[in-house]
Scaffold this motif. Structure first.
Motif, PDB file in Angstrom:
ATOM      1  N   PHE A  40       0.764  -1.168   0.011  1.00 27.35           N
ATOM      2  CA  PHE A  40       0.024  -0.116   0.155  1.00 27.35           C
ATOM      3  C   PHE A  40       0.932   1.216  -0.152  1.00 27.35           C
ATOM      4  O   PHE A  40       0.701   2.240  -0.686  1.00 27.35           O
ATOM      5  CB  PHE A  40      -0.847  -0.055   1.276  1.00 27.35           C
ATOM      6  N   LYS A  41       2.006   1.055   0.750  1.00 30.95           N
ATOM      7  CA  LYS A  41       2.805   2.400   0.840  1.00 30.95           C
ATOM      8  C   LYS A  41       3.582   2.748  -0.484  1.00 30.95           C
ATOM      9  O   LYS A  41       3.515   3.724  -0.937  1.00 30.95           O
ATOM     10  CB  LYS A  41       3.813   2.210   2.117  1.00 30.95           C
ATOM     11  N   LEU A  42       4.101   1.584  -1.189  1.00 25.60           N
ATOM     12  CA  LEU A  42       4.546   1.818  -2.426  1.00 25.60           C
ATOM     13  C   LEU A  42       3.771   2.400  -3.418  1.00 25.60           C
ATOM     14  O   LEU A  42       4.143   3.230  -4.179  1.00 25.60           O
ATOM     15  CB  LEU A  42       5.321   0.484  -2.853  1.00 25.60           C
ATOM     16  N   ALA A  43       2.628   1.910  -3.470  1.00 25.43           N
ATOM     17  CA  ALA A  43       1.555   2.214  -4.390  1.00 25.43           C
ATOM     18  C   ALA A  43       1.039   3.776  -4.250  1.00 25.43           C
ATOM     19  O   ALA A  43       1.008   4.579  -5.293  1.00 25.43           O
ATOM     20  CB  ALA A  43       0.157   1.461  -4.420  1.00 25.43           C
ATOM     21  N   HIS A  44       1.177   4.157  -3.042  1.00 31.58           N
ATOM     22  CA  HIS A  44       0.873   5.850  -2.886  1.00 31.58           C
ATOM     23  C   HIS A  44       2.004   6.479  -3.105  1.00 31.58           C
ATOM     24  O   HIS A  44       1.755   7.730  -3.516  1.00 31.58           O
ATOM     25  CB  HIS A  44       0.331   5.774  -1.372  1.00 31.58           C
ATOM     26  N   LYS A  45       3.130   5.932  -2.766  1.00 34.22           N
ATOM     27  CA  LYS A  45       4.372   6.749  -3.128  1.00 34.22           C
ATOM     28  C   LYS A  45       4.508   6.876  -4.732  1.00 34.22           C
ATOM     29  O   LYS A  45       4.586   8.144  -5.294  1.00 34.22           O
ATOM     30  CB  LYS A  45       5.365   5.949  -2.528  1.00 34.22           C
ATOM     31  N   VAL A  46       4.233   6.029  -5.517  1.00 31.85           N
ATOM     32  CA  VAL A  46       4.079   6.191  -6.835  1.00 31.85           C
ATOM     33  C   VAL A  46       3.303   6.875  -7.377  1.00 31.85           C
ATOM     34  O   VAL A  46       3.225   7.836  -8.305  1.00 31.85           O
ATOM     35  CB  VAL A  46       4.130   4.679  -7.624  1.00 31.85           C
ATOM     36  N   LYS A  47       2.026   6.961  -6.752  1.00 32.29           N
ATOM     37  CA  LYS A  47       0.738   7.578  -7.101  1.00 32.29           C
ATOM     38  C   LYS A  47       0.976   9.118  -7.091  1.00 32.29           C
ATOM     39  O   LYS A  47       0.829  10.056  -7.729  1.00 32.29           O
ATOM     40  CB  LYS A  47      -0.452   7.172  -6.436  1.00 32.29           C
ATOM     41  N   ASN A  48       1.560   9.502  -5.737  1.00 34.14           N
ATOM     42  CA  ASN A  48       2.027  10.784  -5.701  1.00 34.14           C
ATOM     43  C   ASN A  48       3.178  11.376  -6.546  1.00 34.14           C
ATOM     44  O   ASN A  48       2.911  12.552  -6.951  1.00 34.14           O
ATOM     45  CB  ASN A  48       2.591  11.026  -4.176  1.00 34.14           C
ATOM     46  N   ARG A  49       4.042  10.476  -6.793  1.00 33.81           N
ATOM     47  CA  ARG A  49       5.110  10.857  -7.871  1.00 33.81           C
ATOM     48  C   ARG A  49       4.273  11.265  -9.263  1.00 33.81           C
ATOM     49  O   ARG A  49       4.510  12.150  -9.928  1.00 33.81           O
ATOM     50  CB  ARG A  49       6.128   9.837  -8.049  1.00 33.81           C
ATOM     51  N   LEU A  50       3.543  10.393  -9.689  1.00 31.77           N
ATOM     52  CA  LEU A  50       2.697  10.595 -10.766  1.00 31.77           C
ATOM     53  C   LEU A  50       1.887  11.842 -10.633  1.00 31.77           C
ATOM     54  O   LEU A  50       1.651  12.514 -11.812  1.00 31.77           O
ATOM     55  CB  LEU A  50       1.734   9.388 -11.242  1.00 31.77           C
ATOM     56  N   ASP A  51       1.293  12.145  -9.751  1.00 34.16           N
ATOM     57  CA  ASP A  51       0.446  13.335  -9.606  1.00 34.16           C
ATOM     58  C   ASP A  51       1.228  14.593  -9.820  1.00 34.16           C
ATOM     59  O   ASP A  51       0.776  15.468 -10.218  1.00 34.16           O
ATOM     60  CB  ASP A  51      -0.441  13.153  -8.429  1.00 34.16           C
ATOM     61  N   ASN A  52       2.285  14.328  -9.035  1.00 28.19           N
ATOM     62  CA  ASN A  52       3.204  15.873  -9.081  1.00 28.19           C
ATOM     63  C   ASN A  52       3.666  15.780 -10.578  1.00 28.19           C
ATOM     64  O   ASN A  52       3.941  16.944 -10.688  1.00 28.19           O
ATOM     65  CB  ASN A  52       4.551  15.246  -8.340  1.00 28.19           C
ATOM     66  N   TYR A  54       2.003  15.244 -13.261  1.00 29.34           N
ATOM     67  CA  TYR A  54       1.234  15.871 -13.988  1.00 29.34           C
ATOM     68  C   TYR A  54       0.598  17.189 -13.428  1.00 29.34           C
ATOM     69  O   TYR A  54       0.353  17.991 -14.636  1.00 29.34           O
ATOM     70  CB  TYR A  54      -0.338  14.646 -13.861  1.00 29.34           C
ATOM     71  N   GLY A  55       0.600  17.438 -12.429  1.00 27.06           N
ATOM     72  CA  GLY A  55       0.481  18.605 -12.043  1.00 27.06           C
ATOM     73  C   GLY A  55      -0.894  18.862 -11.114  1.00 27.06           C
ATOM     74  O   GLY A  55      -1.078  20.055 -10.442  1.00 27.06           O
ATOM     75  N   SER A  56      -1.521  17.832 -10.951  1.00 28.95           N
ATOM     76  CA  SER A  56      -2.729  17.918 -10.059  1.00 28.95           C
ATOM     77  C   SER A  56      -3.141  16.519  -9.876  1.00 28.95           C
ATOM     78  O   SER A  56      -2.487  15.718 -10.164  1.00 28.95           O
ATOM     79  CB  SER A  56      -3.927  18.607 -10.972  1.00 28.95           C
ATOM     80  N   TYR A  57      -4.176  16.373  -9.351  1.00 31.99           N
ATOM     81  CA  TYR A  57      -4.968  14.960  -8.626  1.00 31.99           C
ATOM     82  C   TYR A  57      -5.346  14.122  -9.902  1.00 31.99           C
ATOM     83  O   TYR A  57      -6.382  14.652 -10.488  1.00 31.99           O
ATOM     84  CB  TYR A  57      -5.707  14.888  -7.806  1.00 31.99           C
ATOM     85  N   ARG A  58      -4.473  13.063 -10.481  1.00 32.92           N
ATOM     86  CA  ARG A  58      -5.129  12.266 -11.690  1.00 32.92           C
ATOM     87  C   ARG A  58      -5.182  10.939 -11.240  1.00 32.92           C
ATOM     88  O   ARG A  58      -6.115  10.223 -11.687  1.00 32.92           O
ATOM     89  CB  ARG A  58      -4.076  12.611 -12.884  1.00 32.92           C
ATOM     90  N   TYR A  59      -4.293  10.319 -10.530  1.00 38.88           N
ATOM     91  CA  TYR A  59      -4.473   9.029 -10.262  1.00 38.88           C
ATOM     92  C   TYR A  59      -4.950   8.753  -8.707  1.00 38.88           C
ATOM     93  O   TYR A  59      -4.833   9.617  -7.754  1.00 38.88           O
ATOM     94  CB  TYR A  59      -2.842   8.552 -10.393  1.00 38.88           C
ATOM     95  N   SER A  60      -5.332   7.379  -8.640  1.00 38.05           N
ATOM     96  CA  SER A  60      -5.725   6.911  -7.353  1.00 38.05           C
ATOM     97  C   SER A  60      -5.216   5.589  -7.249  1.00 38.05           C
ATOM     98  O   SER A  60      -4.841   4.718  -8.287  1.00 38.05           O
ATOM     99  CB  SER A  60      -7.354   6.983  -7.307  1.00 38.05           C
ATOM    100  N   VAL A  61      -5.520   5.195  -5.979  1.00 32.79           N
ATOM    101  CA  VAL A  61      -4.837   3.809  -5.379  1.00 32.79           C
ATOM    102  C   VAL A  61      -6.263   3.096  -5.179  1.00 32.79           C
ATOM    103  O   VAL A  61      -6.842   3.455  -4.502  1.00 32.79           O
ATOM    104  CB  VAL A  61      -3.729   3.930  -4.401  1.00 32.79           C
ATOM    105  N   ARG A  62      -6.318   1.978  -5.788  1.00 32.07           N
ATOM    106  CA  ARG A  62      -7.549   1.076  -5.614  1.00 32.07           C
ATOM    107  C   ARG A  62      -7.088  -0.246  -4.789  1.00 32.07           C
ATOM    108  O   ARG A  62      -6.182  -0.794  -5.401  1.00 32.07           O
ATOM    109  CB  ARG A  62      -8.365   0.910  -6.602  1.00 32.07           C
ATOM    110  N   SER A  63      -7.949  -0.979  -4.157  1.00 30.73           N
ATOM    111  CA  SER A  63      -7.674  -2.432  -4.016  1.00 30.73           C
ATOM    112  C   SER A  63      -8.477  -3.234  -4.755  1.00 30.73           C
ATOM    113  O   SER A  63      -9.474  -3.109  -5.106  1.00 30.73           O
ATOM    114  CB  SER A  63      -8.114  -2.798  -2.360  1.00 30.73           C
ATOM    115  N   VAL A  64      -7.532  -4.373  -4.988  1.00 35.43           N
ATOM    116  CA  VAL A  64      -8.169  -5.316  -5.997  1.00 35.43           C
ATOM    117  C   VAL A  64      -9.479  -6.016  -5.371  1.00 35.43           C
ATOM    118  O   VAL A  64     -10.541  -6.181  -6.033  1.00 35.43           O
ATOM    119  CB  VAL A  64      -7.113  -6.696  -6.264  1.00 35.43           C
TER     120      VAL A  64
END
Length: 71
Positions: A40-52, A54-64
């Protein structure tokens, strides 16, 4: 819905790996799955990097398991 439509929809769904229970999803691109992660922690870390990038909130982390419950 007939068989051909449901079969076509099934082919469009991502293949979910049970060993990697967290998905990064692109919300602006019809919830397209970007990548799967084990933690979960790594998924959020990568999501935050991708959002940064892009410049705004675009990605989210979901559970399978959450996705499978609602599909």
């Amino acid at each position: 819905m007939n068989f051909s439509n449901s079969f076509k929809n099934a082919l469009n769904r991502p293949i979910l790996d049970a060993d990697k229970p967290y998905l990064i999803v692109d919300k602006l691109n019809h919830n397209k799955v970007i990548k799967q992660y084990k933690s979960f922690k790594l998924a959020h870390k990568v999501k935050n990097r991708l959002d940064n990038e892009y410049g705004s909130y675009r990605y989210s982390v979901r559970s399978v398991s959450t996705i499978q419950d609602y599909s």
